[in-house]
Design a protein around this motif. Structure first.
Motif, PDB file in Angstrom:
ATOM      1  N   LEU A   9       0.591  -1.406  -0.040  1.00 49.71           N
ATOM      2  CA  LEU A   9      -0.162  -0.043   0.265  1.00 49.71           C
ATOM      3  C   LEU A   9       0.900   1.060  -0.019  1.00 49.71           C
ATOM      4  O   LEU A   9       0.648   2.215  -0.779  1.00 49.71           O
ATOM      5  CB  LEU A   9      -0.818  -0.140   1.160  1.00 49.71           C
ATOM      6  N   THR A  14      -3.201  -0.237  -4.412  1.00 50.54           N
ATOM      7  CA  THR A  14      -4.523  -0.185  -3.559  1.00 50.54           C
ATOM      8  C   THR A  14      -5.393  -1.519  -4.054  1.00 50.54           C
ATOM      9  O   THR A  14      -6.320  -1.688  -3.333  1.00 50.54           O
ATOM     10  CB  THR A  14      -5.058   1.013  -4.118  1.00 50.54           C
ATOM     11  N   SER A  15      -4.950  -1.804  -5.184  1.00 52.61           N
ATOM     12  CA  SER A  15      -5.758  -3.415  -5.351  1.00 52.61           C
ATOM     13  C   SER A  15      -4.463  -4.591  -5.851  1.00 52.61           C
ATOM     14  O   SER A  15      -3.696  -4.067  -6.805  1.00 52.61           O
ATOM     15  CB  SER A  15      -6.851  -3.163  -6.323  1.00 52.61           C
ATOM     16  N   PRO A  36     -11.380   1.288   4.502  1.00 49.63           N
ATOM     17  CA  PRO A  36     -10.643   2.488   4.195  1.00 49.63           C
ATOM     18  C   PRO A  36      -9.397   2.824   4.991  1.00 49.63           C
ATOM     19  O   PRO A  36      -8.277   3.033   4.834  1.00 49.63           O
ATOM     20  CB  PRO A  36     -11.450   3.397   4.069  1.00 49.63           C
ATOM     21  N   PRO A  41      -3.905  -3.178   0.614  1.00 46.26           N
ATOM     22  CA  PRO A  41      -4.691  -3.250  -0.481  1.00 46.26           C
ATOM     23  C   PRO A  41      -5.853  -3.914  -0.537  1.00 46.26           C
ATOM     24  O   PRO A  41      -5.843  -5.110   0.233  1.00 46.26           O
ATOM     25  CB  PRO A  41      -3.735  -3.448  -1.632  1.00 46.26           C
ATOM     26  N   ARG A  42      -6.680  -3.868  -1.508  1.00 45.08           N
ATOM     27  CA  ARG A  42      -7.907  -4.785  -1.588  1.00 45.08           C
ATOM     28  C   ARG A  42      -7.373  -5.888  -2.277  1.00 45.08           C
ATOM     29  O   ARG A  42      -6.502  -5.781  -3.302  1.00 45.08           O
ATOM     30  CB  ARG A  42      -8.953  -4.208  -2.578  1.00 45.08           C
ATOM     31  N   TYR A 310     -12.946   1.873 -10.022  1.00 41.84           N
ATOM     32  CA  TYR A 310     -11.616   2.199  -9.920  1.00 41.84           C
ATOM     33  C   TYR A 310     -10.836   2.110 -11.172  1.00 41.84           C
ATOM     34  O   TYR A 310     -11.378   1.817 -12.103  1.00 41.84           O
ATOM     35  CB  TYR A 310     -10.828   0.879  -9.115  1.00 41.84           C
ATOM     36  N   ASP A 320      -9.050   6.404  -5.275  1.00 43.05           N
ATOM     37  CA  ASP A 320      -7.582   5.785  -5.047  1.00 43.05           C
ATOM     38  C   ASP A 320      -6.670   6.645  -5.917  1.00 43.05           C
ATOM     39  O   ASP A 320      -6.769   6.701  -6.979  1.00 43.05           O
ATOM     40  CB  ASP A 320      -7.863   4.353  -5.504  1.00 43.05           C
ATOM     41  N   VAL A 341      -0.573   8.071  -0.492  1.00 42.55           N
ATOM     42  CA  VAL A 341      -1.377   7.110  -1.122  1.00 42.55           C
ATOM     43  C   VAL A 341      -2.749   7.248  -0.448  1.00 42.55           C
ATOM     44  O   VAL A 341      -2.892   7.364   0.830  1.00 42.55           O
ATOM     45  CB  VAL A 341      -0.959   5.775  -0.802  1.00 42.55           C
ATOM     46  N   LYS A 343      -6.497   5.554  -0.317  1.00 36.70           N
ATOM     47  CA  LYS A 343      -7.337   4.493  -0.507  1.00 36.70           C
ATOM     48  C   LYS A 343      -8.553   4.662   0.125  1.00 36.70           C
ATOM     49  O   LYS A 343      -8.882   5.056   1.116  1.00 36.70           O
ATOM     50  CB  LYS A 343      -6.614   3.242   0.116  1.00 36.70           C
ATOM     51  N   GLN A 344      -9.370   4.739  -0.988  1.00 34.86           N
ATOM     52  CA  GLN A 344     -10.994   4.888  -0.652  1.00 34.86           C
ATOM     53  C   GLN A 344     -11.206   6.223   0.248  1.00 34.86           C
ATOM     54  O   GLN A 344     -11.809   6.392   1.089  1.00 34.86           O
ATOM     55  CB  GLN A 344     -11.411   3.636   0.197  1.00 34.86           C
TER      56      GLN A 344
END
Length: 355
Positions: A9, A14-15, A36, A41-42, A310, A320, A341, A343-344
């Motif tokens: 991350l 992020t994914s 979040p 990451p997802r 995304y 993101d 970074v 994220k969400q």
């Protein structure tokens, strides 16, 4: 795992599209990655599919976690007698995003699996050679994302090798990167709008010690002798891979950035290997810096199947983002100069950043 995911991350990821088939290990982290305020990451995970011989692979045995390899929703062995709709449903039931077709399946089974997985709403990912299925046969079957430019060399083989264990033994000397077979394959991929997950880094970087060790293990165990020993491969194979990836890009094929080797701070990496991948796209494969960034954002989200929410900055999409100190469109290595970074919508400022 906490260290690895935080490393990813804070390195701008992020994914993650995971295709290793070890769902029991991943699941505790999957739900956290969608929160979040958790610095992970997802993770979008897959069901790993192959024939019976592939289920003997030591990695598969480990990922089975005491179950029968090939008989679970995350690891599935397919033969002509398999109830394929039921097998795919078992993958759907454990929440996979897609199937990863790995090896040891003929073209007819590949077609049947692909049709059923699409019917049940899953993404279709595959190695770019599913021994004994050729890359062009995968395109015809409806595969949506092909991984590894390196395996395109097997399109020129006649007959196609039967065992996936020879996948690191491609003859890059006697099968030209611009042969008619490879040219026809790239045109098929373009026409079908298949995404190429090129993974040039893991096959070509001399400093990828883990990758070279891994390749050595499989070359030595393969029934067909390698045309390239471990010292030769970076010299012989890498230019072939760069050239084919460049030709694919020039043809307008969608190419996403992938690594097969995330990297690890515990092993001395300062940033995830995705940065090395997109740098190679620019320096060796003819991409502009912005095209390389697109491969890791917009096209990568398309490969996963999450581009509705995304991958690009648009009204209504999830926030993101990576905020950099310097402009990566001028110098692609500036993607390493990360200030923060997002994220969400949650900011993660990079601690102790050294420029």
């Amino acid at each position: 795992m906490d260290i690895l995911l935080s490393f990813a991350l804070y390195g701008g990821i992020t994914s993650i599209r995971d295709m290793g088939g070890d769902v029991p290990f991943l699941l505790p982290y999957v739900s956290l990655g969608f929160l979040p305020k958790i610095p992970y990451p997802r993770i979008y995970y897959s069901c790993l599919i192959g024939g019976p011989d592939f289920m003997l692979d030591p990695r598969v045995q480990q990922a089975a976690h005491g179950t029968v390899p090939g008989a679970t929703g995350w690891l599935r062995s397919i033969t002509n007698t398999t109830d394929i709709p039921a097998a795919i449903k078992s993958a759907v039931d454990i929440g996979v995003t897609g199937i990863k077709i790995y090896a040891d399946l003929d073209k007819n089974l590949t077609v049947t699996i692909t049709k059923e997985a699409k019917k049940q709403g899953l993404r279709i990912w595959a190695h770019s050679a599913i021994f004994p299925t050729k890359p062009s046969e995968e395109v015809s079957a409806g595969i949506e994302v092909l991984s590894h430019t390196a395996y395109f060399v097997f399109e020129s083989y006649d007959p196609m090798p039967q065992s996936y264990k020879v996948r690191f033994n491609g003859d890059y000397v006697n099968h030209s990167y611009n042969s008619q077979n490879i040219t026809n394959l790239l045109q098929m991929i373009k026409q079908a709008d298949v995404i190429l997950d090129a993974t040039v880094y893991v096959f070509t970087e001399p400093d990828s010690i883990r990758a070279n060790s891994y390749f050595s293990m499989f070359r030595s165990s393969a029934s067909t002798a390698s045309h390239n020993n471990d010292l030769d491969f970076p010299r012989i194979g890498q230019q072939w891979i760069f050239n084919v990836t460049r030709n694919a890009h020039e043809l307008g094929i969608r190419i996403c950035a992938g690594t097969d080797d995330l990297g690890s701070s515990e092993l001395g990496d300062k940033f995830p290997n995705i940065h090395k991948e997109i740098e190679l796209f620019v320096h060796e494969c003819g991409f502009s810096p912005l095209e390389a960034i697109t491969s890791a954002t917009k096209t990568a989200s398309q490969a996963i199947g999450i581009d509705k929410y995304y991958g690009t900055i648009e009204p209504g999409k999830v926030a993101d983002l990576v905020i950099l100190y310097d402009d990566p469109s001028i110098d692609i290595t500036n993607t390493r100069k990360i200030y923060s970074v997002i994220k969400q919508g949650v900011f993660y400022t990079i601690p102790n950043q050294t420029l």
